[in-house]
Design a protein around this motif. Structure first.
Motif, PDB file in Angstrom:
ATOM      1  N   ASP A 119       0.956  -1.249   0.030  1.00  0.00           N
ATOM      2  CA  ASP A 119      -0.024   0.189   0.117  1.00  0.00           C
ATOM      3  C   ASP A 119       0.767   1.131  -0.023  1.00  0.00           C
ATOM      4  O   ASP A 119       1.181   1.807   0.959  1.00  0.00           O
ATOM      5  N   GLU A 120       1.359   1.731  -1.214  1.00  0.00           N
ATOM      6  CA  GLU A 120       2.437   2.609  -1.261  1.00  0.00           C
ATOM      7  C   GLU A 120       1.887   3.994  -0.643  1.00  0.00           C
ATOM      8  O   GLU A 120       2.405   4.503   0.134  1.00  0.00           O
ATOM      9  N   SER A 121       0.534   4.277  -1.049  1.00  0.00           N
ATOM     10  CA  SER A 121       0.115   5.600  -0.450  1.00  0.00           C
ATOM     11  C   SER A 121      -0.176   5.556   1.146  1.00  0.00           C
ATOM     12  O   SER A 121      -0.522   6.553   1.798  1.00  0.00           O
ATOM     13  N   VAL A 126       2.857   9.582  -3.069  1.00  0.00           N
ATOM     14  CA  VAL A 126       3.026   8.913  -4.226  1.00  0.00           C
ATOM     15  C   VAL A 126       3.061  10.107  -5.401  1.00  0.00           C
ATOM     16  O   VAL A 126       2.356  11.182  -5.065  1.00  0.00           O
ATOM     17  N   ASP A 127       2.988   9.843  -6.543  1.00  0.00           N
ATOM     18  CA  ASP A 127       2.861  10.556  -7.602  1.00  0.00           C
ATOM     19  C   ASP A 127       1.254  11.059  -7.531  1.00  0.00           C
ATOM     20  O   ASP A 127       0.419  10.205  -7.557  1.00  0.00           O
ATOM     21  N   ASN A 129      -0.216  12.527  -5.096  1.00  0.00           N
ATOM     22  CA  ASN A 129      -0.568  12.895  -3.553  1.00  0.00           C
ATOM     23  C   ASN A 129       0.536  12.933  -2.712  1.00  0.00           C
ATOM     24  O   ASN A 129       1.238  11.955  -2.107  1.00  0.00           O
ATOM     25  N   THR A 132       0.197  12.144   1.489  1.00  0.00           N
ATOM     26  CA  THR A 132      -0.416  10.682   2.085  1.00  0.00           C
ATOM     27  C   THR A 132       0.667   9.865   2.926  1.00  0.00           C
ATOM     28  O   THR A 132       1.890  10.218   2.720  1.00  0.00           O
ATOM     29  N   ASN A 137       1.581  11.772   7.767  1.00  0.00           N
ATOM     30  CA  ASN A 137       0.276  11.904   8.472  1.00  0.00           C
ATOM     31  C   ASN A 137       0.777  12.151  10.165  1.00  0.00           C
ATOM     32  O   ASN A 137       0.543  11.321  11.079  1.00  0.00           O
ATOM     33  N   GLN A 175       8.413   5.017  -6.343  1.00  0.00           N
ATOM     34  CA  GLN A 175       7.579   4.471  -7.477  1.00  0.00           C
ATOM     35  C   GLN A 175       8.386   4.436  -8.641  1.00  0.00           C
ATOM     36  O   GLN A 175       9.132   5.376  -9.095  1.00  0.00           O
ATOM     37  N   ASP A 176       8.037   3.405  -9.422  1.00  0.00           N
ATOM     38  CA  ASP A 176       8.800   3.255 -10.869  1.00  0.00           C
ATOM     39  C   ASP A 176       7.961   3.694 -11.810  1.00  0.00           C
ATOM     40  O   ASP A 176       6.866   3.285 -12.222  1.00  0.00           O
TER      41      ASP A 176
END
Lengths: 393, 473
Positions: A119-121, A126-127, A129, A132, A137, A175-176
């Motif tokens: 769950d990257e975000s 992430v791209d 966002n 997140t 947080n 991220q790739d």
């Protein structure tokens, strides 16, 4: 705690490296018993787990060093250490699928170590966002602790993946987003800065990364201890008891059979090959999948032959499943040797990077799929030959 | 493996046929609890797989072609692995939520098996709550609750707020068999709390639903309407006290009303409908069938701008593969002790008390719409797949299309004995209130009341035999 284990690992390494390669000579095939094969399986299991643990310590040390001195060079060192630890870990794939130390439902360390996709975000930006994830947080998670990470990991089964190798991979590579390269996370993500935007929450990211590496150690240590020889209560002791060796042998074959056919050939390669979705690959951030594919095969090979070549070049060798089969059916043994060799050869031929190969529908992937799925069926056949009734998952 | 098992079965059962054919009368004398040809092959010769392990529910049926095998494997991957918040690198697997009950199918249907209620006061995982207000929509489904929709999503992605949560408490209801044996049943009480989108309206209704096992559902789609309707008796014309009512529901794929087969109230048309509906409502994944996120009223205003995982989030090919996977799961064969004398005695008692009036033990599939191998199979579902009034004790008082608040679809009993092995629990009924098979029987009311009474009047040892039989399904 950690230091003493590290020390212990080195002692083991030294002890074993003192032995000559032929310290455990291959027993003539005809006299090999099931007990011998099961015993050797547990020895190879221990050696491979211990190696994975040792490399994970090296990774944790490199990561800790990087978080204290966040430079580009140290970042690269940390990434290299991840790759080495990952190689060592991938040799453990063949020990799954029979409810053993790594994936029994009570502890399910496999899910904690290797869950995918992550769950990257839920972890970091992430791209699309920038704010997140647990790292960003501050309101919900004022401080980053291992309790927070483990509490949010694996909720409801294999979900909300917030720890394990792939999380560390994401935190190192990012991220790739380009097919030309792996993820391009800048090392400056870990450099605290007063400049707006740059290195935002770098301190929290560093903490998260280091804790995730420490958790790998905790989990791998627990699994490795089950394969140690000294303990009379552990899994190895039960597994090698005379009364249990037949059940153990069936587990061994079910494990490599299921891994080969359903996981390696099915879940990992067929799904990627059929969906042609570039990032439907397991090491999608680091583009390391192609390097790992032959290691998955090596894991099967090592178990089948009861043989493991350690990092220092010494060989742990002894009774293998092949020795039992040679006596029962020499032709089947020879055919299996060829199938295993072919699987390995095919697995070496998968082009790098894997994401491009998936997108292009490269048939070399299909060759591996066919070989390792045949190999899975072959282990069922071998089990039947040896008198075991196994069902692959 | 599969082939050898099948071959073996064929040999065993053809020998039974041979023996039967030669001395039918003699055998009947010698064996008052006669076994049936193919009795252990729950899902028929093609749809059964003998596996008593933790993987009993996730085997594939026999003789899949290479292409079908691929669909099965890929479908399983998207069934088993979690979906992640968009945007993510794994673009085929992102789009989770914003509101959800689980991150994957297997989050609730662990190993394709059955869910369970949470421990008291814990948040439910594999138990969902259907919500509605009085009235029906254009297709006859219950009207959704404003700002919530038709299901309580008690989880959300990080950038959204869960709808709320439920606390469950139980009260014990003591009871007694005619022979004096005491028992106790637990009745759940629910308190909705932490509601983030306003209070529920006064006419709000809810229905708790545990995730049933996925395995077996595919067979229901292979039954002809006429086969199911043969057991229907909605107005109890034969005056045996048992109705059997079909639920005609909207099929989102066929765009017409069809005989519902799936779900606790048979309010879902088919496996394809169920899979697409669950992707949307349980995981928050849109598809071409359900293109809009499950956001209602103020939720829609708040979350419409959040990133999605593509339009739709699961493409048709992948959706169809998950549907195929679900449909092509083999039923586990009866437990290996199915022929023991005690089990056969229990079977006889199960028939004599009248349980089989609704838990119909044998049906024949017709042409299966999706999985040709499952056509023309003798299947032992132990259900008529029809609705019955089960009394006030089990009633949820929430109508669902043509099902009243007291009606439930006869629970298929096949695979019953494997729940403990696969899912490590024995909770039964729509909300998991029954802690074991015996309690599930004792909850039967309404149309099943008099049959339940007959069970209660059995001697303790005979009741044990019935349970022993059920433990082999």
């Amino acid at each position: 705690m950690k230091k003493s284990i590290l020390a212990l690992s080195f002692i083991f390494a030294v002890l074993f490296s003192c032995k000559k390669p032929d310290a455990t000579p291959t027993v003539p095939a005809s006299s090999v018993t099931t007990q011998d094969v099961v015993n050797q399986y547990t020895e190879v299991a221990y050696q491979q787990h211990n190696n994975a643990l040792t490399q994970a310590y090296a990774m944790e040390a490199a990561i800790e060093y990087f978080t204290i001195y966040p430079t580009e060079a140290n970042f690269d060192q940390a990434k290299e250490a991840w790759k080495t630890a990952r190689r060592a870990y991938s040799l453990l794939e063949g020990y799954r699928f029979y409810g053993g130390p790594i994936d029994n439902s009570a502890t399910d360390f496999e899910a904690k170590l290797n869950a995918w996709p992550m769950d990257e975000s839920g972890v970091d930006y992430v791209d699309g966002n920038a704010n997140t994830g647990i790292i960003n947080n501050l309101a919900a998670f004022p401080t980053i602790t291992s309790a927070i990470i483990t509490e949010n990991d694996g909720k409801d089964g294999e979900t909300n993946v917030t720890t394990g190798f792939h999380v560390i991979e994401f935190l190192l590579w990012g991220q790739d987003l380009s097919s030309a390269s792996a993820g391009q996370r800048p090392y400056t993500d870990y450099v605290p800065s007063t400049v707006s935007g740059a290195g935002k929450n770098a301190d929290r990211r560093s903490q998260y990364l280091h804790i995730a590496a420490e958790l790998i150690l905790d989990h791998l240590l627990a699994v490795t201890n089950q394969w140690k020889v000294e303990d009379n209560e552990n899994y190895r002791a039960q597994f090698t008891k005379a009364a249990n060796v037949d059940a153990s042998m069936a587990k061994i074959l079910k494990g490599i059979g299921t891994f080969s056919k359903a996981e390696f050939g099915g879940e990992r390669l067929t799904t990627a090959y059929e969906t042609k979705d570039e990032e439907d690959e397991h090491d999608c951030f680091s583009d390391f999948t192609t390097a790992e594919i032959p290691i998955w095969q090596q894991s099967i090979t090592n178990i089948y032959y009861g043989k493991y070549k350690k990092m220092d070049g010494t060989l742990v060798d002894g009774a293998g499943i092949d020795d039992l089969i040679k006596v029962k059916d020499a032709a089947l043994a020879t055919a299996t040797d060829k199938l295993i060799t072919d699987s390995y050869t095919a697995s070496l031929a998968v082009p790098d990077p894997f994401d491009n190969a998936i997108a292009a529908g490269d048939t070399k992937i299909k060759t591996v799929i066919d070989a390792v799925q045949d190999q899975g069926d072959r282990f069922v056949e071998i089990a039947t030959k040896l008198g075991y009734n196994i069902v692959l998952e | 493996m599969r082939i050898s098992f099948l071959a073996l079965s064929v040999i065993i059962f053809s020998s039974i046929v041979l023996i039967n054919g030669c001395n039918n009368d003699k055998l009947a004398d010698a064996d008052p609890y006669q076994t049936e040809v193919g009795e252990a092959l729950t899902g028929g010769t093609a749809g059964t797989f003998a596996d008593e392990s933790v993987n009993a529910f996730n085997n594939q049926i026999a003789n899949l072609s290479d292409e079908e095998q691929t669909d099965f494997v890929v479908g399983n991957s998207f069934n088993r692995n979690n979906w992640v918040t968009a945007p993510a690198s794994t673009t085929a697997r992102d789009g989770l939520g914003p509101l959800l009950n689980a991150q994957s199918c297997s989050g609730c249907h662990k190993l394709d098996g059955r869910g369970k209620p949470p421990l008291e006061l814990e948040s439910p995982v594999s138990l969902v709550f259907r919500l509605s207000i009085a009235g029906t929509d254009e297709h006859g489904f219950p009207l959704p609750v404003p700002n919530y929709g038709d299901q309580l999503q008690n989880k959300a992605i990080l950038t959204a707020k869960a709808e709320g949560d439920v606390a469950i408490t139980y009260i014990e209801l003591p009871g007694q068999y005619p022979d004096g044996t005491l028992y106790s049943l637990r009745k759940p009480a629910y308190t909705f709390k932490d509601l983030n989108y306003g209070n529920f309206p006064a006419d709000f209704m809810f229905s708790p639903r545990v995730a049933p096992k996925m395995t077996g559902a595919g067979f229901f789609d292979g039954l002809d309407d006429a086969t199911i309707l043969a057991n229907a008796d909605p107005d109890d014309a034969d005056k045996d006290g048992i109705s059997g009512k079909p639920n005609y529901v909207w099929d989102y794929f066929k765009k017409q009303k069809v005989l519902g087969r799936i779900g606790w109230k048979a309010s879902m048309a088919s496996v394809p409908n169920q899979v697409a509906h669950a992707f949307l409502n349980d995981i928050g994944i849109t598809s071409s069938v359900f293109p809009n996120e499950n956001l209602w009223g103020i939720q829609k205003m708040s979350y419409d701008t959040l990133a999605n995982g593509g339009i739709p989030e699961i493409d048709d090919l992948t959706l169809n593969r998950v549907i195929y996977y679900t449909s092509a799961l083999a039923m586990p064969a009866r437990k290996s002790n199915w022929k023991d004398e005690t089990v056969l005695k229990g079977k006889k008692l199960f028939e004599q008390t009248g349980c089989v009036k609704c838990h119909i033990h044998k049906m024949q599939t017709g042409d299966h719409p999706l999985v040709s191998q499952l056509s023309n199979q003798t299947v032992r579902i132990y259900s008529d797949l029809l609705l019955h009034d089960m009394g006030s004790g089990l009633a949820d008082e929430r109508p669902d299309v043509e099902a009243t608040g007291r009606e439930w679809r006869t629970a298929p009993l096949w695979g019953l004995s494997y729940i403990q092995t696969v899912n490590q629990h024995t909770f039964l009924l729509h909300d998991g209130r029954a802690r074991n098979i015996e309690e599930a029987i004792l909850w039967h009311g309404g149309e099943a009341f008099s049959i339940k009474q007959k069970f209660k009047e059995l001697s303790k040892s005979d009741r044990e035999l019935v349970l022993q039989f059920l433990e082999t399904l």
